[in-house]
Design an enzyme around this catalytic site. Structure first.
Site, PDB file in Angstrom:
ATOM      1  N   LYS A  52       0.843  -1.198   0.000  1.00 42.66           N
ATOM      2  CA  LYS A  52       0.000   0.000   0.000  1.00 42.66           C
ATOM      3  C   LYS A  52       0.878   1.248   0.000  1.00 42.66           C
ATOM      4  CE  LYS A  52      -3.714  -2.637   2.047  1.00 42.66           C
ATOM      5  NZ  LYS A  52      -4.497  -3.095   3.201  1.00 42.66           N
ATOM      6  N   GLN A  96      -5.054  -1.789   9.238  1.00 40.74           N
ATOM      7  CA  GLN A  96      -4.872  -3.128   8.665  1.00 40.74           C
ATOM      8  C   GLN A  96      -5.468  -4.184   9.597  1.00 40.74           C
ATOM      9  OE1 GLN A  96      -3.675  -3.723   5.594  1.00 40.74           O
ATOM     10  NE2 GLN A  96      -3.980  -5.920   5.834  1.00 40.74           N
ATOM     11  N   ASP A 119     -11.453   2.046   3.381  1.00 39.36           N
ATOM     12  CA  ASP A 119     -11.709   0.603   3.291  1.00 39.36           C
ATOM     13  C   ASP A 119     -13.199   0.327   3.071  1.00 39.36           C
ATOM     14  OD1 ASP A 119      -9.689  -1.313   3.403  1.00 39.36           O
ATOM     15  OD2 ASP A 119      -9.330  -0.976   5.542  1.00 39.36           O
TER      16      ASP A 119
HETATM   17  N1  GUN Z   1      -6.995  -7.382   5.751  1.00 38.82           N
HETATM   18  C1  GUN Z   1      -7.267  -8.153   4.680  1.00 38.82           C
HETATM   19  N2  GUN Z   1      -7.832  -7.402   3.708  1.00 38.82           N
HETATM   20  C2  GUN Z   1      -7.916  -6.161   4.175  1.00 38.82           C
HETATM   21  C3  GUN Z   1      -8.395  -4.942   3.619  1.00 38.82           C
HETATM   22  O1  GUN Z   1      -8.890  -4.861   2.492  1.00 38.82           O
HETATM   23  N3  GUN Z   1      -8.289  -3.850   4.420  1.00 38.82           N
HETATM   24  C4  GUN Z   1      -7.765  -3.909   5.663  1.00 38.82           C
HETATM   25  N4  GUN Z   1      -7.720  -2.795   6.370  1.00 38.82           N
HETATM   26  N5  GUN Z   1      -7.311  -5.018   6.213  1.00 38.82           N
HETATM   27  C5  GUN Z   1      -7.389  -6.131   5.455  1.00 38.82           C
END
Ligand code: GUN
Length: 291
Positions: A52, A96, A119
């Protein structure tokens, strides 16, 4: 088998985001800015967070990374989220997941300001997705919709089966596929579904997001179907430098001689999630400046 690789899909999405970002900043706006919060040292999460950061940097976004100790208290995470909510120089906040067990994911997600929730996991955005209205669409399902569009896979009037009912993928995916204009007829299957095959055998589109390798193989799928594999599973493999390799939820090799379209792992939907996060971050920046 037709391999639906997502590198080109993600690259073309990123190219579009890059152009739109240039237009946005050339109008005198500062670059979109994203805050990423990681709690603990889960290796998979560290990898995702790094990807990211790299994508944000490559687009010229501002990027702030917060790494908290795995034994941080829930109130520390909530305090950080409150601070990021209040900061004017931050457009998007991503915490996350998964969080360490002693921290409530629900409380943390609830605390993220909906207008910064890139998200799309907060109750306000999920609610808007369910009942219609402008919302941030969760990145993985958004990336799947983009992939279906890119490869010209028709959804209207088709039977879609979503395997998995998570808040991150399964539920929002089902909502997107049933939306007006997308117009698929959607079944949602999960671990308590007694006869999965009865659903998949007749499906035109199968989204498999169960988190378990071998959830389906070619015997579950009819000719001409499209399989979107969302699984990212580490399986031990001593022949690899890291000691593991990544496999999806579908038994990819079993599809080799079949007339089926399928996304690979790696090289599939995982590549889309990061670019859709960038799209949501740009959208957050625009909305916060009223354009
Ligand atoms: N963990 C697995 N996929 C995701 C996601 O799309 N966003 C976040 N914040 N955590 C994750």
């Amino acid at each position: 088998m037709i391999r639906l690789g997502c590198r080109s899909v993600a690259d073309s999405a990123l190219e579009e985001i890059r152009k739109e970002t240039e237009r946005f900043t050339s109008e005198g706006n500062r670059a979109p800015s994203l805050a990423v919060v990681l709690v603990g040292d889960d290796p998979a999460s560290q990898t995702y967070v790094r990807k990211k950061a790299e994508a944000a940097a490559s687009l010229g976004f501002m990027h702030f990374q917060y790494t908290l100790d795995g034994d941080s208290e829930e109130k520390d995470v909530l305090a950080l989220v409150a601070e990021l909510n209040a900061r004017d120089d931050i457009d998007g906040i991503l915490v996350q997941l998964p969080l360490p067990r002693h921290i409530s994911e629900k409380k943390v997600i609830d605390a993220i300001a909906p207008e910064k929730d890139v998200d799309g996991f907060s109750p306000v955005n999920m609610g808007r997705l369910a009942i219609g209205g402008e919302s941030f669409v969760p990145c993985t399902p958004k990336g799947i919709m983009e992939t279906l569009r890119y490869y010209g896979i028709e959804t209207a009037g088709k039977k879609a089966v979503v395997i998995g009912r998570s808040n991150i993928v399964g539920k929002p995916m089902a909502l997107l596929l049933m939306q007006k204009g997308v117009d698929a007829t959607v079944s949602v299957c999960h671990t308590k579904t007694p006869d999965l095959r009865a659903y998949t055998a007749d499906a035109d589109i199968i989204i498999v997001a169960a988190g378990r390798p071998g959830t389906i193989d070619a015997s579950y799928v009819k000719d001409g179907a499209a399989v979107i594999d969302v699984g990212v599973n580490r399986v031990e493999d001593p022949s690899k430098e890291k000691g593991f390799r990544l496999v999806g939820d579908a038994d990819y090799a079993s599809f080799r001689d079949r007339d089926v379209m399928i996304t690979p792992v790696p090289g599939g939907i995982g590549l889309m999630t990061v670019s859709m996060l960038m799209a949501n971050t740009l959208e957050a920046a625009r909305k916060r400046r009223g354009r």
